[in-house]
Design an enzyme around this catalytic site. Structure first.
Site, mmCIF file in Angstrom:
data_model
loop_
_atom_site.group_PDB
_atom_site.id
_atom_site.type_symbol
_atom_site.label_atom_id
_atom_site.label_comp_id
_atom_site.label_asym_id
_atom_site.label_seq_id
_atom_site.Cartn_x
_atom_site.Cartn_y
_atom_site.Cartn_z
ATOM 1 N N ASP A 95 0.039 -0.162 -5.390
ATOM 2 C CA ASP A 95 -1.085 0.642 -4.916
ATOM 3 C C ASP A 95 -2.197 0.543 -5.943
ATOM 4 O O ASP A 95 -1.962 0.199 -7.108
ATOM 5 C CB ASP A 95 -0.678 2.099 -4.707
ATOM 6 C CG ASP A 95 -1.530 2.766 -3.640
ATOM 7 O OD1 ASP A 95 -1.118 2.761 -2.456
ATOM 8 O OD2 ASP A 95 -2.623 3.266 -3.965
ATOM 9 N N CYS B 11 -2.410 3.874 11.005
ATOM 10 C CA CYS B 11 -2.325 5.139 11.736
ATOM 11 C C CYS B 11 -3.609 5.375 12.529
ATOM 12 O O CYS B 11 -4.295 6.390 12.363
ATOM 13 C CB CYS B 11 -2.031 6.303 10.786
ATOM 14 S SG CYS B 11 -3.199 6.462 9.415
ATOM 15 N N CYS C 213 0.886 -1.179 0.000
ATOM 16 C CA CYS C 213 0.000 0.000 0.000
ATOM 17 C C CYS C 213 0.915 1.218 0.000
ATOM 18 O O CYS C 213 1.015 1.944 0.980
ATOM 19 C CB CYS C 213 -0.916 0.002 1.213
ATOM 20 S SG CYS C 213 -1.905 -1.495 1.416
#
Length: 446
Positions: A283, A381, A259
């Site tokens: 990606d 994240c 990714c």
């Protein structure tokens, strides 16, 4: 007329009208076409991001100041948000300037200047008119309104960490992040870049955990800086840099980044490999891969092979032969709310279960690429249990040949509160002054 406020107002209006808007893109386009000084550019950005970030609280203040029989038109509401933000949230704008400039904009756009002036003058005179829920009886409602966040996000933080820590997390989510650079160690050293930045009038200090990072202040537009044009550095938060150190790629290896866009970690991996070996950067976004290539070219890196490819499916030619695989998976991104002012308003709690399922599918496919004794790093994240320890546990249950290795073995400066009990990296804005990130390093045993 202060043109930085005019620009900010135009950006805010376009953002409110657009379908699927990207606030940063709208602001960047406006700044690119403007002739503002660097100081006015920073003020315009602060006005835009702050007004969007604090929208929930600003709208409640407006509601308390306006009769329920009065309908506030969109232009006047946007100006009031921007004016109240300057009066109540920002600490560097004199009240008379905030009111005068906002009213002048209201006159220019025929947006009820008398009404706008009256509301702002009342707030200047009387202060915040909102009666917030009791922090003791209803901490979630209090924190969510006061810090302008959705109730569900604050509710999760209160449930897991208690009201005091949740308040610190809310405050950190609203603190504009500083700029952190990653030094391109293929071309220079960190101290050399720090010296050049300081000679140009910026401040540059080393960070706590990443040996490649500098936290900078008073920075001119980065694209105008010599150190950027020469490919000596790239913007990348410290937590993002730590993921590459956790992966610990070595020169000459075969590495898959599944990714990869926009390429911060990909290019960091290449630097750590001394631009030898092969990095396959995958990606699903062609535009994102173009940015990977642009960053690699500017940094002087040639070992990166970009692929338009969905990481949920295996690359047949790399099945079982990759030394290291990185899955920096799509997630709820609650760890980077401070960095994306509009992100909090586009998220739904109901999406988390689907994201966790998607992450597990990416990991399942990634596992097939890892050779015996190879390494797989999973990172997100965010801090939700479903997407961190939940996804990791589900993966380990399905793939018992993989075992977690302690993050501190690969990031020597890591403190105790930055590592979970099972060895994963876990950093947050309120504790570590960096973006929130969770990452686990897994080794495949025979």
């Amino acid at each position: 007329m202060n043109t930085c406020r005019a620009l900010a107002f135009d950006v805010l209006r376009e953002f409110s009208r657009a379908e699927n808007p990207e606030l940063k893109d709208i602001l960047d386009d406006a700044l690119r076409e403007s002739e503002l000084s660097s100081g006015d550019r920073r003020l315009a950005a602060e006005l835009v991001y702050g007004t969007v970030r604090w929208r929930r609280r600003l709208d409640r203040i407006i509601k308390e100041c306006v009769s329920h029989r009065f309908s506030v038109k969109p232009a006047a509401r946007e100006l009031l948000r921007m004016g109240i933000h300057q009066l109540m949230i920002m600490d560097r704008v004199p009240p008379h300037a905030a009111i005068y400039e906002t009213v002048e904009l209201a006159k220019r756009h025929r947006a009820a200047p008398g009404f706008v002036n009256a509301v702002l003058r009342r707030i200047q005179r009387d202060g915040d008119p909102v009666r917030y829920p009791s922090p003791r009886k209803n901490p979630i409602a209090h924190l969510a309104l006061y810090y302008s966040l959705p109730n569900w996000i604050v509710g999760r933080w209160v449930e897991r960490n208690g009201p005091e820590a949740a308040a610190e997390m809310c405050n950190a989510a609203n603190a504009p992040p500083g700029m952190t650079l990653r030094v391109n160690t293929m071309r220079t050293e960190r101290d050399a870049v720090a010296t050049r930045l300081e000679q140009a009038g910026a401040t540059a200090v080393t960070t706590t955990y990443s040996p490649d990072a500098l936290r900078v202040g008073r920075m001119p537009p980065l694209t105008e800086a010599d150190v950027f044009r020469e490919g000596l550095c790239v913007v990348q938060d410290e937590s993002s840099q730590l993921v590459t150190h956790l992966l610990d790629p070595q020169p000459g290896e075969t590495v898959l980044d599944l990714c990869a866009a926009p390429g911060g970690k990909t290019t960091h991996i290449a630097e750590r490999m001394r631009d030898t070996g092969v990095i396959v950067a995958c990606d699903i976004a062609a535009g994102g891969l173009a940015r990977v290539r642009e960053n690699a070219e500017r940094l002087g890196l040639s070992c990166i092979d970009t692929r338009l490819h969905n990481g949920r499916h295996q690359l047949t030619e790399y099945r079982g032969i990759a030394d290291r695989v990185l899955v920096d998976a799509p997630c709820s991104a609650l760890g980077i709310l401070r960095r994306h002012a509009d992100a909090r308003w586009g998220k739904e709690e109901s999406a988390i279960a689907g994201l966790a399922n998607e992450q597990l599918r990416l990991l399942d496919a990634a596992a097939g690429h890892v050779k015996p004794d190879g390494v797989l790093v999973y990172g997100v994240c965010t801090d939700t249990p479903e997407e961190t320890v939940g996804t990791l546990t589900a993966f380990l249950d399905k793939h018992p040949s993989f075992r977690v290795e302690p993050a501190s073995d690969f990031i020597p400066a890591l403190s105790g509160d930055a590592q979970t009990s099972d060895g994963a990296l876990s950093v947050t804005p309120h504790r570590h002054n960096m973006d929130g990130f969770y990452a686990a390093r897994l080794r495949r045993h025979q």
